[in-house]
Each structure stands twice: as C-alpha cells, then as structure tokens.
Write an enzyme that holds these catalytic residues in place. Sequence first.
Site, PDB file in Angstrom:
ATOM      1  N   TYR A 212       0.826  -1.205   0.000  1.00 44.62           N
ATOM      2  CA  TYR A 212       0.000   0.000   0.000  1.00 44.62           C
ATOM      3  C   TYR A 212       0.855   1.247   0.000  1.00 44.62           C
ATOM      4  CZ  TYR A 212       0.871   0.830   5.012  1.00 44.62           C
ATOM      5  OH  TYR A 212       1.455   1.095   6.224  1.00 44.62           O
TER       6      TYR A 212
ATOM      7  N   LYS B 209       6.432  -1.811   1.775  1.00 43.15           N
ATOM      8  CA  LYS B 209       5.258  -1.258   2.478  1.00 43.15           C
ATOM      9  C   LYS B 209       4.109  -2.251   2.342  1.00 43.15           C
ATOM     10  CE  LYS B 209       3.101   3.266   3.350  1.00 43.15           C
ATOM     11  NZ  LYS B 209       3.285   3.295   4.793  1.00 43.15           N
TER      12      LYS B 209
ATOM     13  N   GLU C  17      12.507   2.640  13.915  1.00 43.81           N
ATOM     14  CA  GLU C  17      11.529   3.670  13.521  1.00 43.81           C
ATOM     15  C   GLU C  17      10.291   3.492  14.386  1.00 43.81           C
ATOM     16  OE1 GLU C  17      10.161   3.054   9.482  1.00 43.81           O
ATOM     17  OE2 GLU C  17      10.130   0.881   9.739  1.00 43.81           O
TER      18      GLU C  17
ATOM     19  N   LEU D   9      11.190   1.366   6.836  1.00 46.07           N
ATOM     20  CA  LEU D   9      10.519   1.772   5.607  1.00 46.07           C
ATOM     21  C   LEU D   9      11.214   3.023   5.072  1.00 46.07           C
ATOM     22  CD1 LEU D   9       7.948   1.323   3.806  1.00 46.07           C
ATOM     23  CD2 LEU D   9       6.934   3.171   5.127  1.00 46.07           C
TER      24      LEU D   9
END
Length: 290
Positions: A36, A151, A183, A207
């Site tokens: 996505y 993702k 993250e 990411l």
Amino acid sequence: MDYKKEIVFLNGQYIGREKAWISPDDRGFVFSDGVYEVLSSYNGKVFEAWRHIQRLDGSLSGLNISGFDPADILEISERLIDANNLASLDSIIYIQVTRGAAPRSHAVDQAVMTPTVYACVKRFLRPLRKQKEGVGVILLDDERWARCNIKSVSLLPNILAKQKAADSGHEEAVLVRDGVITEGSASSFAAVFSGTLTTHPESNRILGSITRSVVIDLCKSAGIEVEERPIKKEELAYAEEMMIMSTTKEILPVTAYDSVIVSDGRPGKVTMRLQALLNDYIDDNCSKKA
Ligand code: PDD
C-alpha cells in the site's frame, strides 16, 4: 465527507463506496499478500507523488506483484480528490494493491493473477496542536519481519505496538531491534545530537519514509548536519531532541519517551526549524497557484 456519498477507486472504476466489493478469495484478505501507499495532498495537489511512485514500484517488485503501473497512482489520487470535492482542501489518499483473488493456496501461478487495486481519499486535518506541543512515545521491541522496506499491508506487529502505545496514552511506539532504534510503528524517527539530525540509515530494517527523505533533503539545503546511522537505545538519554515523521503526522516533536523527559520537555529548535522548512516546502510545491 459524507461517507454515503464517498467515491472510491476499485479495479479501474470510480464508484460509490457501498458498491465496492472484493472477493473473499482475495489474497490481500486471506494472506495479507499486498502492498500500500499513503499519500497526502495540499490544496488538492498531491505531495511528492514521484517518491511514492518509486516506493510503490519497489514494494511491488519486492513481492513480485505485476499488472499494475505504479505511476497510475497520481491520476487515481487526482481523480479521487476531484470526485470527492477535496480539490481546495488537504487530503490523505490510501492505495492498496494486492496480488489478486485465487482459491486459497500459498503458492500461485503469478502469470494468471490480476492484482486488486483499491484507493480512497479522506480529508486531512493536519495535527497542528501535536506539532506545536509535542507527543510522548514508548519504546517497544521491534517484532517485525526482515523486509520492513516493503510497504506491506501485513502490519500485525505494527498495529499491536501502536495499540500498546495508544492504550498507555502515548502517540507512538518507537521500535528497538538489537539495541538500536529503527523507527516508529507507523512513522520514522530521528534524534538530534550536537545539532546533527540523526536517523537510522535506509535498509531492510526500516521503511523508506517519504517524509524522512524530504526532511533530509531540507536539512541539506538549509545547512543542518545529517547523520544516517543506527542510534543505540542508551544514546537516547543524551539526545537534545527527538521527532517522529510521517505523511499523516508531518513532523511531531517527541517530548518524552517511556516517561523520560527529552531535554526541557519542549519541542526543540531543530525540530521547529524543520517544521517551518517543511511548511514552506509544502507551500512552494502545493500552493493554490502551483
Ligand atoms: N505509515 N515507517 C512506517 C513503519 C510507516 O508505516 C510509515 C508511514 C512511515 C513514514 O512513512 P511516510 O513518511 O512515507 O509516511 C515510516 C503510513 C502513514 C500508514 O501506514 O498509515
């Protein structure tokens, strides 16, 4: 936005949300076999579309999903913005591409698969208060897989971590793997040491955040030092500032982690400067006239 009148995109068509149905055999539903993107638009103008196109391209090829041209997300986003009367407002666009529907079997013949493509848009109310006041986070173990650069819609460790954060009154869970800050569960992370913006290097452990990339570019043009290196958990005790970044949060100052106050507990100078630079960059690229 009136939910009942909402127009969404499904497999080439712009239709009312109530008409958007997908097969229970869709591999996105059965296996989380899909990817996505989340994009923003300001004044109806899609922000940094090319970066999202590149990232989606990487996610799709990373999972060997073919049959959808990532460059199409710009037109899909623009048409959804128009169809939902958001052309003069800010919005968030969600786009999901799964491998498609097939009787349940772990392996499939990729050649016969047609991807399922779904997209929707909603109004974006920028979190201005949190941007000004800062937020608290908790540190949690990073329990994700080894390809976090994709993702993927398979977000179980992320949503469980986020839920723990939310349940304990925190904005975000910042993840720690092998003693290093990677993250947030749905955001990227940076800290400031001696005035230098420090953030985990791009790798399969994080990411490739669009906001993080834009911020790094802004630092470089504004003469703010950047260091992309792993930050050890213990180093956080010496950080002058911390921040989390994402398309939907933009830049949020982190004023406390695990109940430890960061510096004087107020958003830091570098963070506020970056917020201002990002706002200017958004204005320059997505003004009503641009
Ligand atoms: N998430 N890291 C993770 C794990 C994320 O899920 C996100 C964003 C980011 C920030 O990426 P970007 O700057 O491109 O938004 C970093 C989106 C917003 C989401 O899942 O809703």
